[in-house]
Design a protein around this motif. Sequence first.
Motif: not given
Lengths: 499, 462
Positions: B42, B44-45, B47, B50-51, B53-55, B57-58, B60-61
């Motif tokens: 993909d 470049p994303e 920040e 990206l932040s 996206r990371l949040q 994903l986290a 979903r746990n």
Amino acid sequence: MSVVGEQLQPTIFELSRPGRGGGKIPHPPAGALDRIPASARRATPPALPEIAEPEVVRHYVNLSTLNYAVDTGFYPLGSCTMKYNPKLNEWAARLPGFAALHPLAPDAAAQGTLQLLWELEAMLAEISGMTAVTLQPAAGAQGELTGILMVRAYHASRGDLERTEVLVPDSSHGTNPATASMAGFKTITIPSAPDGGVDLDAFRAALGPRTAAIMITNPSTLGLFEARIGELLEATHAVGALAYMDGANLNAILGRFRPGEAGFDVMHINTHKTFSTPHGGGGPGAGPVGVRDALEPFLPGPRVIREADGSFRLERSGERPTSIGRVRSFFGSTGVLVRAYAYLRSHGGTGLREVSDDAVLAANYLKALVGQAYQVPFDRPCMHEFVASAADLKHRTGVRTLDVAKRLIDKGYHPPTIYFPLTVEEAMLIEPTETESLETLDGFAAALIEIAREAETDPELVTSAPHDAPVRRLDEASAARQPNLRWRGMTGSEMPCPD
Amino acid sequence: MPYGPHAAGDRARMLEVVGVDSVDRLFDDIPEALRSGPLRLDPPEPELELSARLQALAGRNLTDLAGFLGAGAYRHWTPAAVDQMLLRSEWYTAYTPYQPEVSQGTLQSIYEYQSLLAELTAMDVVSASHYDGGAATAEAALMTSRATGRKRVLVSRGVHPHYRGTLATYAAGAGLTVEDIPLVAQGPSAGTTDFAALERLLADGIPVAGVVAANPNVLGLLEDMPRVGELAHGAGALFVHVIEPVSLAVLATPGETGADIACGEGQPLGIPLQYGGPYLGIVACRNALVRQIPGRLVGLTRDLDGKRAFVMTMRAREQDIRREKAASNICTNQALLALAAGIYLTAIGPHGLRDVAALGAARASELEAALAAAGAPRIHDGPYLNEFVVRVPDAPRVHARLLELGVLAGIPTADLLPGEPALDDGLLVCATEVTTPAEISRFASALAAELTMAAGLTGGAA
Ligand SMILES: Cc1ncc(COP(=O)(O)O)c(C=O)c1O
């Protein structure tokens, strides 16, 4: 001025006074331990220090200032890729959803992490040109062991049991031969040719039906791309051996050379080098391993599996009997892998190629400058790092590479890797990385050149360096002869902390 | 490139000094046929995106469950000072202290870690760190072989199955034979190492390098460790004691049980669970074995002026010096996690650590009583500290059902230790100082309802 703090610190044991600290944990009910039989209990309590939190914090803050770090200055430690560690990645790894997830949490509770890991595997497979990737190994060396154990399992699965040797170039990192031994193989060392590459004739002569694998670092530890790599791989495969690539130097070739596509069968990647996960004062890292088709059945478990409905799960134990098994307690160094994932996404395919372009450009630029005062043994473009040698300087002035390194400390720089690789006399392996500015590179080159001049005019100044550090050179010989590896007792010491 | 330093014109200036017109020329050594095309990744994303996206994903746990899962990784409370200190760049952006003059911080922190763990384990020598509990156990077993020149290791099935798995993988390379010592199936010592079987294995004529047992064992039970040591030593083998470090605030230490080597997982000492790592492998030994211990060691010495200072020492065991003759291939280790453990122990102090262990034991007693009242009594009779197995018919199904109700009911023992019929109907559950009475009653009432319903269903079908 010293680049690190000047004040040495007492140990936590010297700071301890009975009755200090506490107040963190509620008192347990009386008798909480009554059901533990006396014979199972500890007889004497551990002599751990008692310190109140303000002093604990001061201790670790003051101690930290005695360290040189990437965030405090230029750290051109060759082979280690000491690049900038983005702060977003630290934040990401600490998100409670990632940080608080138990390693045995059921798959249904771990979908976010499993998806991240699955995507990371796919990205690393694309970058390495490999078919499949395991994220499990905890560091490069454990990746090597994983890879070479897979090679062993592969030959065994074919009934090919006579392959007892692993070929390793003399310029290789120590982990390569150490890994071969741990995996039960004999190491055969191959000399380098004058151009720094593997000596092809010696290599061919050593190859044979006993060869299980070759381990090649490419670019090599001399910072050179192995130009005869096509011939090396062909000869290897012609005798039925497999080719392992030590990918510690992947930072030079992102988007330029994909080892799997070129014919390597297996490689490791150091996320703490190429993908900027912080080095942590010696670790942690992560050492994902990529393999081509032939080795995929042997990958360690558990793997991450994507189901037809788009959900993710971990492989169950025993699900893939060809696997070499587990290489660690749980899935992997996931906290490190989250950081690597963030790094890869922030760069994307184009950004990664720029990383290598800029890393290689910086190294060649620095090499041109440093070459004014030191030998740079190989007259061809380097990759992301280069070897300089103080051999001439030593013969002329008596000043050795070790002295040059120590004098760099006085000038505000972390020394490069020294006396490695072993094949170049008085070696300095210098790796600037792509995140250093032109001013920093110029400043470092000027310092090295000035040290060469000092060696001519005032060698004593260099051989007695560092002068501007919290301690002078250490007595390593008696440390090894009469090892003192732990503090004994809580207060007092034969060796008090200096004021 | 998001973190690139160059201003307009910088690259051109560098190229000019290098004497090439394009950076492509610097890659001429790569044979043309082997050059790769652009990476299919993909773009470049930035920040900001990206932040998010990371949040996501986290998010979903599921980490806000009432959690009773231990089995080798433990939820604990960590003083905030630990992570605040770890976030200092001087710690986490440095590397291996090859240059001691500018690494006294890291070196002293490792020496302090070695000393703290030496106190906790009552052993003489502690290595600077290993990858995790599994790798540490494998290295400890290899060490017994190097020290004795023997090639056979006996491992209790009470040792975590993943440690045994890791050991089996390492052993395949090193040419070691690893044999399981079974657990007692029934009676008062059910679930602990079968000493009669151990004696038979030790007496069968094939010399044994080391005997490995864990305390508490993977079922949470306390083992008679001195007895393991006696039997091992009687056969000329070394005794490896697998530890859980928080428990050593109250339980007999490897030093006291006669162990030659101690190993284990340091995660409970202030290290987040983070789905399995980075963790902290602990290896410790007696002085007599110091030349066999793998990994780095930091020692105290003096500088040229006689000032006290710290340095990596006894390096002739390591791969960069000894290459194929090294004690291990380990290079990058878990230094930052050893630092975390050191700060944790210092911040929490000896009384705090004892309170962590004792409060966990108290919560575990409450959990035991609540689950028994709900219809799930313990399977074993022997003493435990804070983790134990309860009998739950159809445990995997009940476990899945409770998860839907927000309770992570430990782990079914049939999944963790397959092949032990006595454990088919078990859940391994754990309590620590962070377990609350509210969580315990949530677990107990959900379990009671579930068991009642299952009994009703069975009753209806009968
Ligand atoms: C060329 C090379 N190979 C292998 C390794 C081993 O990697 P690690 O330290 O992550 O185990 C290193 C780094 O230390 C290296 O520079």
